[in-house]
Design a protein around this motif. Structure first.
Motif, short mmCIF file in Angstrom:
data_model
loop_
_atom_site.label_atom_id
_atom_site.label_comp_id
_atom_site.label_asym_id
_atom_site.label_seq_id
_atom_site.Cartn_x
_atom_site.Cartn_y
_atom_site.Cartn_z
N SER A 1 -21.58 17.16 -11.67
CA SER A 1 -22.08 18.34 -12.37
C SER A 1 -22.00 19.55 -11.45
O SER A 1 -22.10 19.45 -10.24
CB SER A 1 -23.53 18.11 -12.82
N TRP B 1 -22.93 27.14 -12.83
CA TRP B 1 -22.04 28.28 -12.97
C TRP B 1 -22.45 29.39 -12.01
O TRP B 1 -23.62 29.57 -11.69
CB TRP B 1 -22.11 28.82 -14.40
N PRO C 1 -17.59 27.68 -19.00
CA PRO C 1 -16.81 26.67 -18.28
C PRO C 1 -15.46 26.36 -18.91
O PRO C 1 -14.69 25.59 -18.34
CB PRO C 1 -17.72 25.44 -18.33
N GLN D 1 -15.75 19.44 -22.16
CA GLN D 1 -16.78 19.91 -21.24
C GLN D 1 -18.10 20.10 -22.01
O GLN D 1 -18.12 20.63 -23.12
CB GLN D 1 -16.38 21.25 -20.62
N ALA E 1 -21.90 21.73 -21.50
CA ALA E 1 -22.70 22.60 -20.65
C ALA E 1 -24.14 22.58 -21.13
O ALA E 1 -24.40 22.80 -22.31
CB ALA E 1 -22.14 24.02 -20.67
N THR F 1 -22.75 21.65 -15.86
CA THR F 1 -21.62 21.29 -16.72
C THR F 1 -21.23 19.86 -16.41
O THR F 1 -21.32 19.39 -15.27
CB THR F 1 -20.40 22.21 -16.48
#
Length: 691
Positions: free
Chosen positions: A4, A7, A115, A138, A140, A148
């Motif tokens: 993980s 961001w 992402p 993906q 998030a 993510t």
């Protein structure tokens, strides 16, 4: 699974949009006040629904119970942004940035970089919210901790149970994966799907179920795999679309190809499905909220609602505004339809009735636009009574040379932008080809000049007025994904995709037809199925009932002598996309024999058993018998049932002439008979004459 990640915060990140599921275009005016204050007494906005007004750049909260606006927050965002809420924060999720704002102070915080470069599916649930980027695989989590996670490949639409467990189908591996609340990676992918089967997830009573669109069944998702298949009672097709949750124990399932909504029972010993006929059109949904099912007909721009028994409850035009409306289920389990610019919302009540809510600042809230990003040091936009302009007492009159500024100046003209995504993209496979269709994309203030269709191995550009194109030169049995984008003078818009698998109709079988024993017998070999799967064969005969046959042979009886029957056989196949096709027909004709025997007294002769002068040949002529077949020809008289029996073989036409029988009893009546599978055939009778 990948580790993980968090961001990085950025106000300037810009990512191109590769594909957009829901497109909203808007004429952008100015945002409302940069940091809206919460309403008196409001600390944390409860459940309901947030919508992003892309004209004002403001997120508004809609109270579904009162159908009113009760909070707003000035938040920077992109056109087409959606708003998701967690326990303490809301998130404006766009194509280029995700911006958090507090639900208690209604103040925007720094933006995050998405992402993946696609618009995600949003999921509001405890421990979230989550945004799922399906093509990129993906996931998030926007809640604490922000993270993510990789699904290891593309995924389908997710569902979330009440405890925050997220379930997702991994489309390329045929597995159902689980993400537990608070986890930083997929917990596991414990449930395999049947090989070659497709479908989608739904919740029934908060328990995940898999709707199998390949065999038309519903299966509970259990700890060790899928439960027993419960037939839905509807025709299986890959286009079936279930809602994400049930209504009153039934799963709403849309069949867009038949314009039907089904309410199916997933329980053992299921009740018959409720069938709702829909007007023609292309539909978004279904979305289920409480005991209400909602769909949007994109062709007519109408929201349709139904109760748990499939009865219509309301029909309303979708909210106005450029772009495409968004049909969602709110955190309060109500259904909402956001207008194209977020300036109106339709709220579906628990009784299915629809209320149109204008998305504007509530009474008493300042609504004068300000720049989205004020320049540091720039004086604030004046507001009445703030000291920036002199307050006017009741008895005073403003000076003519110093009038108060207008409260709502007209927004500047909005420049053209690239078109929206073409709606209603569909693809149908043909023989080495596929036909791709789409609707008109939103032009965003500049006429669409062309559409470009692309697929693995090629692309094609057509005019702006074209809505369909046939792509040839494709390989049968190979699945192709076709992406359609619109182009105008401002650029190329986002794409919308559909998939199809080209397949040919089956070739004609090799057919054999014979008649014997009163029956026509047909047999054939399986032909080339053209990349499809055999469903059955269809057999027809002149004036006879059509037969559906799973094997490679059949029979017809009850045919009339002397008549000619033409029989045809064709294979019916199902393409990899679930379409049914009729193959080429093979045909054979049979003339049912009408056998006849004629005798006459022939030339004089003498044999060991036949004496002159009365001995003579018996001339026998046979027609209409089975060809190339040996028959026993028996001569009979009044006084002897079997005077003499000889054998002879018919020719290829089923005929023969035979004169090896003889007779010598004047005055006796004689005849000839032949036994066939249909019974004994007897000739005419003659009286023997003396020479």
């Amino acid at each position: 699974m990948t580790k993980s990640t968090r961001w990085k915060y950025s106000w300037r990140a810009r990512l191109p949009v590769a594909g957009i599921v829901v497109v909203v275009t808007a004429g952008v005016a100015a945002a409302v006040t940069g940091a809206a204050h919460p309403l008196p007494g409001l600390r944390v906005v409860p459940g309901g629904h947030w919508v992003y007004n892309s004209v004002l750049h403001v997120a508004f909260h809609v109270d579904g119970g009162t159908a009113g606006i009760d909070a707003q927050a000035a938040v920077p965002g992109d056109q087409g942004s959606q708003v998701l809420q967690g326990d303490a924060s809301g998130y404006v999720v766009g194509s280029e940035r995700i911006t958090e704002f507090g639900k208690s102070d209604l103040t925007a915080r720094p933006s995050m970089v998405p992402p993946a470069v696609e618009v995600p599916v949003g999921v509001e649930t405890v421990g979230g919210p989550y945004v799922v980027y399906r093509r990129a695989g993906q996931i998030a989590r926007l809640g604490d901790p922000v993270a993510t996670m990789s699904a290891g490949g593309p995924v389908g639409d997710p569902v979330a149970a009440a405890d925050g467990t997220l379930w997702l189908p991994r489309t390329t591996s045929g597995l159902l994966c689980r993400l537990d609340r608070g986890a930083v990676s997929l917990s596991s992918c414990p449930v395999p799907l049947p090989a070659g089967h497709g479908g989608a997830l739904t919740l029934v009573g908060d328990a995940p179920h898999f709707v199998d669109t390949t065999d038309g069944s519903v299966r509970a998702v259990e700890a060790g795999g899928l439960g027993t298949a419960v037939p839905m009672g509807v025709a299986a097709t890959a286009e079936l679309r279930p809602a994400a949750n049930d209504v009153a124990g039934r799963v709403p399932v849309l069949d867009p190809s038949a314009n039907r909504l089904y309410l199916v029972d997933p329980a053992p010993n299921p009740r018959k499905p409720i069938v709702v006929a829909l007007p023609a059109g292309h539909y978004d949904g279904p979305v289920a909220g409480g005991s209400v099912v909602a769909l949007v007909n994109r062709d007519t721009g109408t929201l349709l609602t139904f109760d748990a028994a499939g009865r219509p409850t309301d029909a309303k035009p979708v909210p106005p505004g450029e772009g495409t409306s968004r049909l969602v289920r709110g955190e309060d389990a109500r259904v909402y339809v956001d207008g194209g610019q977020g300036t109106h919302v339709l709220v579906v009540g628990k009784d299915g009735k629809v209320t149109d809510v204008p998305v504007v600042p509530p009474a008493g809230k300042p609504d004068q636009p300000v720049p989205e990003h004020p320049t540091p040091g720039q004086p604030p936009v004046p507001r009445p009574g703030t000291g920036s302009q002199p307050d006017v007492d009741a008895g005073d009159k403003p000076k003519p040379h110093n009038p108060p500024p207008p409260r709502n100046p007209s927004p500047p003209a909005v420049p053209a932008s690239p078109p929206g995504a073409p709606p209603g993209v569909s693809a149908t496979g043909g023989d080495g080809s596929a036909t791709v269709s789409w609707g008109a994309a939103a032009d965003n203030r500049a006429a669409v000049t062309s559409y470009r269709i692309s697929w693995a191995g090629g692309s094609r550009t057509v005019g702006g007025g074209t809505r369909q194109a046939t792509i040839s030169g494709l390989a049968n049995g190979t699945r192709y994904t076709f992406t359609v984008v619109a182009v105008n003078k401002a650029g190329t818009g986002p794409g919308a995709s559909a998939s199809a698998t080209p397949a040919a109709a089956a070739a004609a079988p090799k057919l054999t037809a014979t008649y014997r024993g009163g029956r026509a017998s047909l047999s054939w070999t399986q032909p080339d199925l053209g990349g499809g799967q055999l469903v059955h064969y269809v057999v027809t005969g002149t004036g006879l009932a059509q037969q559906t046959v799973s094997g490679t042979s059949t029979q017809y009886s009850g045919l009339s002598a002397g008549n000619t029957y033409t029989f045809t056989v064709r294979a019916v196949t199902r393409t990899p996309d679930g379409e049914t096709r009729n193959g080429a027909a093979a045909s054979k004709s049979i003339t049912v024999p009408s056998p006849k025997i004629t005798i006459s007294q022939g030339a004089p002769t003498t044999t060991d058993n036949c004496d002159a002068p009365d001995c003579a040949r018996v001339n026998v002529t046979m027609t209409g018998f089975a060809p190339n077949t040996t028959y026993a020809i028996r001569l009979s008289s009044d006084s002897n049932a079997n005077v003499q029996t000889e054998s002879a073989r018919t020719n290829a036409n089923g005929s023969l002439t035979y004169d090896e029988l003889d007779y010598d009893e004047p005055g006796q009546t004689i005849w000839v008979s032949v036994m066939t599978p249909d019974g004994r055939i007897t000739s005419n009778r003659i009286q023997w004459k003396s020479r």
